[in-house]
Design a protein around this motif. Structure first.
Motif, PDB file in Angstrom:
ATOM      1  N   GLY A  71       0.614  -1.257  -0.157  1.00  0.00           N
ATOM      2  CA  GLY A  71      -0.023  -0.097   0.018  1.00  0.00           C
ATOM      3  C   GLY A  71       0.972   1.219   0.186  1.00  0.00           C
ATOM      4  O   GLY A  71       0.135   2.479   0.222  1.00  0.00           O
ATOM      5  N   ASP A  72       2.145   1.317  -0.271  1.00  0.00           N
ATOM      6  CA  ASP A  72       2.983   2.324  -0.343  1.00  0.00           C
ATOM      7  C   ASP A  72       3.982   2.536  -1.394  1.00  0.00           C
ATOM      8  O   ASP A  72       5.021   3.259  -1.556  1.00  0.00           O
ATOM      9  N   ASN A  73       3.157   1.896  -2.480  1.00  0.00           N
ATOM     10  CA  ASN A  73       3.918   2.081  -4.011  1.00  0.00           C
ATOM     11  C   ASN A  73       5.183   1.372  -4.057  1.00  0.00           C
ATOM     12  O   ASN A  73       6.357   2.013  -4.635  1.00  0.00           O
ATOM     13  N   TYR A  86       7.551   0.776   6.870  1.00  0.00           N
ATOM     14  CA  TYR A  86       7.111   1.933   6.330  1.00  0.00           C
ATOM     15  C   TYR A  86       7.911   3.126   7.274  1.00  0.00           C
ATOM     16  O   TYR A  86       7.890   3.466   8.308  1.00  0.00           O
ATOM     17  N   GLY A  90       1.478   7.750   7.883  1.00  0.00           N
ATOM     18  CA  GLY A  90       0.345   7.620   6.932  1.00  0.00           C
ATOM     19  C   GLY A  90      -0.577   6.612   7.442  1.00  0.00           C
ATOM     20  O   GLY A  90      -0.075   5.674   8.254  1.00  0.00           O
ATOM     21  N   TYR A  92      -1.965   2.950   5.471  1.00  0.00           N
ATOM     22  CA  TYR A  92      -1.802   2.409   4.435  1.00  0.00           C
ATOM     23  C   TYR A  92      -2.568   1.031   4.328  1.00  0.00           C
ATOM     24  O   TYR A  92      -3.025   0.363   5.498  1.00  0.00           O
ATOM     25  N   THR A  93      -3.115   0.784   3.227  1.00  0.00           N
ATOM     26  CA  THR A  93      -4.067  -0.283   2.986  1.00  0.00           C
ATOM     27  C   THR A  93      -3.304  -1.655   2.407  1.00  0.00           C
ATOM     28  O   THR A  93      -2.628  -1.411   1.384  1.00  0.00           O
ATOM     29  N   VAL A  94      -3.045  -2.702   3.077  1.00  0.00           N
ATOM     30  CA  VAL A  94      -2.303  -3.617   2.681  1.00  0.00           C
ATOM     31  C   VAL A  94      -3.198  -4.804   2.216  1.00  0.00           C
ATOM     32  O   VAL A  94      -4.240  -5.067   2.777  1.00  0.00           O
ATOM     33  N   THR A 109      -7.967  -7.319   2.868  1.00  0.00           N
ATOM     34  CA  THR A 109      -7.241  -6.062   3.184  1.00  0.00           C
ATOM     35  C   THR A 109      -7.155  -5.722   4.605  1.00  0.00           C
ATOM     36  O   THR A 109      -7.928  -6.140   5.529  1.00  0.00           O
ATOM     37  N   GLN A 111      -5.782  -2.219   7.247  1.00  0.00           N
ATOM     38  CA  GLN A 111      -4.982  -0.913   7.250  1.00  0.00           C
ATOM     39  C   GLN A 111      -3.962  -0.845   8.485  1.00  0.00           C
ATOM     40  O   GLN A 111      -3.917  -1.386   9.597  1.00  0.00           O
ATOM     41  N   THR A 113      -1.239   1.957  10.346  1.00  0.00           N
ATOM     42  CA  THR A 113      -1.422   3.340  10.725  1.00  0.00           C
ATOM     43  C   THR A 113      -0.031   3.710  11.341  1.00  0.00           C
ATOM     44  O   THR A 113       0.481   3.197  12.267  1.00  0.00           O
ATOM     45  N   THR A 168      -1.233  11.201  12.811  1.00  0.00           N
ATOM     46  CA  THR A 168      -0.927  10.995  11.598  1.00  0.00           C
ATOM     47  C   THR A 168      -0.908  11.894  10.524  1.00  0.00           C
ATOM     48  O   THR A 168      -1.275  13.069  11.001  1.00  0.00           O
TER      49      THR A 168
END
Length: 204
Positions: A71-73, A86, A90, A92-94, A109, A111, A113, A168
């Motif tokens: 989820g972080d490109n 990470y 942020g 992030y959706t895994v 999925t 999330q 945090t 966040t």
């Protein structure tokens, strides 16, 4: 001839009539059920998270592969377990995709945090505090004034959340700013942007 005809009819009946089969159609394979844990699911940056998909199952076969999108490109991961760092704050959706032995897939999925600390701005002027908050990737929330004998007018008396609290990105930090002993209005805050602020000469 009559006996032969009766024999043929009996054989057809025994075979299910006209060659048609009464056998049931094989059931379609059920897709795998993807499931995973993330430990820890939240915390300050940089945050290292351990992912475990061993709770995944496949009622119609066996799971052949696991694919992770963090989820972080960044590059995807593979395997029943994975570890990922990470570095920045942020949410992030895994995504986990489980593929079974016949190519059926299932996904799920969660999330993650990742927090960053609120900067310490108490005692700074309102302008300096505003810049510090923005540089940290946060936003300035409500600004209220209060009289103070300890803080000169225009200086921050208190902040919410307090310094060091994990928040966040883009979260708001509210300020209470001194209006001095007499309780005058808050002084104006001068801010400006320069774009671009770096480059080759001549620079416009």
């Amino acid at each position: 001839k009559i006996l032969a005809t009766l024999t043929a009819i009996a054989l057809l009946t025994a075979c299910g009539g006209g060659g048609h089969s009464d056998r049931a159609t094989p059931p379609v394979s059920s897709p795998p059920v993807a499931s995973f844990t993330a430990t820890p699911a939240s915390g300050p940056a940089p945050l290292t998270v351990q992912f475990d998909a061993s709770a995944s199952s496949d009622p119609g076969g066996s799971i052949a592969s696991y694919a992770w999108n963090f989820g972080d490109n960044t590059a995807t991961g593979a395997g029943v377990t994975a570890s990922h760092v990470y570095p920045a704050g942020g949410i992030y959706t895994v995504t986990l995709i489980a593929t079974d032995n016949v190519g059926a897939t299932g996904s799920t999925t969660r999330q993650i945090t990742v927090t960053i600390p609120a900067p310490s701005v108490v005692g700074q002027t309102q302008g300096a505090a505003t810049m510090a908050i923005l540089r940290a990737g946060l936003a300035v929330g409500a600004v209220t004034g209060a009289t103070s004998t300890a803080m000169p007018a225009g200086s921050v008396i208190s902040q919410d959340p307090v310094a060091g609290t994990g928040v966040t990105p883009n979260s708001a930090v509210s300020l209470v700013v001194s209006t001095g002993v007499s309780g005058t209005n808050l002084p104006p805050v001068a801010l400006f942007t320069a774009s671009p602020n770096v480059g080759a000469i001549p620079l416009t």
